[in-house]
Design a protein around this motif. Structure first.
Motif, PDB file in Angstrom:
ATOM      1  N   ARG A  26       0.832  -1.207   0.000  1.00  0.00           N
ATOM      2  CA  ARG A  26       0.000   0.000   0.000  1.00  0.00           C
ATOM      3  C   ARG A  26       0.867   1.257   0.000  1.00  0.00           C
ATOM      4  O   ARG A  26       0.650   2.176  -0.794  1.00  0.00           O
ATOM      5  CB  ARG A  26      -0.935  -0.003   1.202  1.00  0.00           C
ATOM      6  N   GLN A  83       1.175   4.034  -2.911  1.00  0.00           N
ATOM      7  CA  GLN A  83       0.860   5.432  -2.632  1.00  0.00           C
ATOM      8  C   GLN A  83       2.033   6.348  -2.995  1.00  0.00           C
ATOM      9  O   GLN A  83       1.830   7.394  -3.602  1.00  0.00           O
ATOM     10  CB  GLN A  83       0.470   5.617  -1.162  1.00  0.00           C
ATOM     11  N   GLU A 122      -5.992  12.210  -2.611  1.00  0.00           N
ATOM     12  CA  GLU A 122      -6.913  11.427  -1.775  1.00  0.00           C
ATOM     13  C   GLU A 122      -7.743  10.479  -2.643  1.00  0.00           C
ATOM     14  O   GLU A 122      -7.961   9.322  -2.278  1.00  0.00           O
ATOM     15  CB  GLU A 122      -7.827  12.344  -0.958  1.00  0.00           C
ATOM     16  N   ARG A 123      -8.219  10.968  -3.779  1.00  0.00           N
ATOM     17  CA  ARG A 123      -8.994  10.114  -4.694  1.00  0.00           C
ATOM     18  C   ARG A 123      -8.137   8.980  -5.217  1.00  0.00           C
ATOM     19  O   ARG A 123      -8.591   7.835  -5.322  1.00  0.00           O
ATOM     20  CB  ARG A 123      -9.553  10.937  -5.866  1.00  0.00           C
ATOM     21  N   PHE A 180      -5.626   7.609  -3.722  1.00  0.00           N
ATOM     22  CA  PHE A 180      -5.433   6.648  -2.627  1.00  0.00           C
ATOM     23  C   PHE A 180      -6.681   5.784  -2.443  1.00  0.00           C
ATOM     24  O   PHE A 180      -6.580   4.597  -2.128  1.00  0.00           O
ATOM     25  CB  PHE A 180      -5.074   7.361  -1.330  1.00  0.00           C
ATOM     26  N   GLN A 181      -7.877   6.360  -2.668  1.00  0.00           N
ATOM     27  CA  GLN A 181      -9.106   5.559  -2.620  1.00  0.00           C
ATOM     28  C   GLN A 181      -9.087   4.486  -3.707  1.00  0.00           C
ATOM     29  O   GLN A 181      -9.479   3.342  -3.458  1.00  0.00           O
ATOM     30  CB  GLN A 181     -10.340   6.442  -2.819  1.00  0.00           C
ATOM     31  N   LEU A 182      -8.644   4.860  -4.903  1.00  0.00           N
ATOM     32  CA  LEU A 182      -8.570   3.884  -6.000  1.00  0.00           C
ATOM     33  C   LEU A 182      -7.583   2.769  -5.677  1.00  0.00           C
ATOM     34  O   LEU A 182      -7.836   1.594  -5.985  1.00  0.00           O
ATOM     35  CB  LEU A 182      -8.195   4.577  -7.315  1.00  0.00           C
ATOM     36  N   ASP A 231      -6.815   1.728  -2.609  1.00  0.00           N
ATOM     37  CA  ASP A 231      -7.475   0.894  -1.599  1.00  0.00           C
ATOM     38  C   ASP A 231      -8.543  -0.005  -2.212  1.00  0.00           C
ATOM     39  O   ASP A 231      -8.652  -1.176  -1.851  1.00  0.00           O
ATOM     40  CB  ASP A 231      -8.083   1.768  -0.495  1.00  0.00           C
ATOM     41  N   ASN A 232      -9.347   0.537  -3.124  1.00  0.00           N
ATOM     42  CA  ASN A 232     -10.373  -0.274  -3.783  1.00  0.00           C
ATOM     43  C   ASN A 232      -9.753  -1.454  -4.521  1.00  0.00           C
ATOM     44  O   ASN A 232     -10.268  -2.571  -4.458  1.00  0.00           O
ATOM     45  CB  ASN A 232     -11.177   0.574  -4.790  1.00  0.00           C
ATOM     46  N   CYS A 233      -8.676  -1.209  -5.204  1.00  0.00           N
ATOM     47  CA  CYS A 233      -8.003  -2.274  -5.947  1.00  0.00           C
ATOM     48  C   CYS A 233      -7.410  -3.311  -4.994  1.00  0.00           C
ATOM     49  O   CYS A 233      -7.570  -4.513  -5.205  1.00  0.00           O
ATOM     50  CB  CYS A 233      -6.914  -1.672  -6.834  1.00  0.00           C
ATOM     51  N   ASP A 240      -8.310  -3.975  -1.946  1.00  0.00           N
ATOM     52  CA  ASP A 240      -9.375  -4.694  -1.220  1.00  0.00           C
ATOM     53  C   ASP A 240      -9.842  -5.924  -1.985  1.00  0.00           C
ATOM     54  O   ASP A 240     -10.211  -6.938  -1.391  1.00  0.00           O
ATOM     55  CB  ASP A 240     -10.565  -3.774  -0.941  1.00  0.00           C
TER      56      ASP A 240
END
Length: 184
Positions: free
Chosen positions: A83, A87, A170-171, A173-175, A177-179, A181
């Motif tokens: 992660r 990032q 931030e967006r 980092f969300q992408l 995390d989604n990947c 997960d």
């Protein structure tokens, strides 16, 4: 015109290519991209314009090739976990691609021969593969590099080129995390 295949990677050919790429880097610091020409680059690099035209065919292909070389990382990112590695890589890549020089580079790559775009995609995929391989060695679950390209790089590049604004960090980092997960 595509970059000619079979050009030796060492010796005089490599020195000429490096002098031309260095000339481009220097000129881009001093001049607006729209004012740079093949004769200007040739003069700075100490070669003839025909050398450039023979190897690259046109200014757009030359600028794209030099830009793709700029994508090569100095050292692989290694923060100790997948992660954080993703990032850090994403933050650096977003900064590079969202800069004025990065946007111009992407336009040059898109407008150049297909081999330049393919080379660019390969460099990005290879960078992500190093991060994935390192995670797998540490025992972490990791998506394939191609999945990371689709989940992280593609939306970033689309937003930079075609939206009102680049995605926020931030967006991105969300992408990430989604990947991740989906692979835990």
């Amino acid at each position: 015109m595509a970059i000619k295949e079979g050009i030796r990677t060492g010796g005089r050919s490599a020195r000429v290519q490096e002098s031309i790429h260095a000339a481009i880097r220097d000129l881009l610091l001093e001049h607006d991209r729209a004012t740079i020409s093949v004769p200007m680059i040739a003069l700075r690099a100490g070669v003839t314009p025909s050398t450039i035209y023979r190897r690259w065919g046109d200014l757009t292909s030359l600028l794209a090739d030099a830009a793709v070389e700029r994508l090569r990382p100095d050292a692989p990112i290694n923060c100790g976990n997948l992660r954080d590695d993703l990032q850090s890589w994403t933050e650096q890549y977003l900064d590079d691609m969202n800069s004025a020089a990065g946007r111009e580079m992407m336009r040059d790559v898109v407008g150049s021969a297909a081999s330049c775009s393919s080379k660019c995609a390969s460099i990005v995929r290879d960078q992500l593969q190093i991060i994935v391989d390192r995670a797998l060695v540490r025992g972490e679950a990791a998506p394939p590099a191609e999945e990371l390209v689709d989940a992280i790089v593609a939306p970033m590049i689309y937003r930079i080129l075609y939206s009102e604004a680049a995605p926020t960090l931030e967006r991105m980092f969300q992408l990430i995390d989604n990947c991740l997960d989906r692979y835990r």
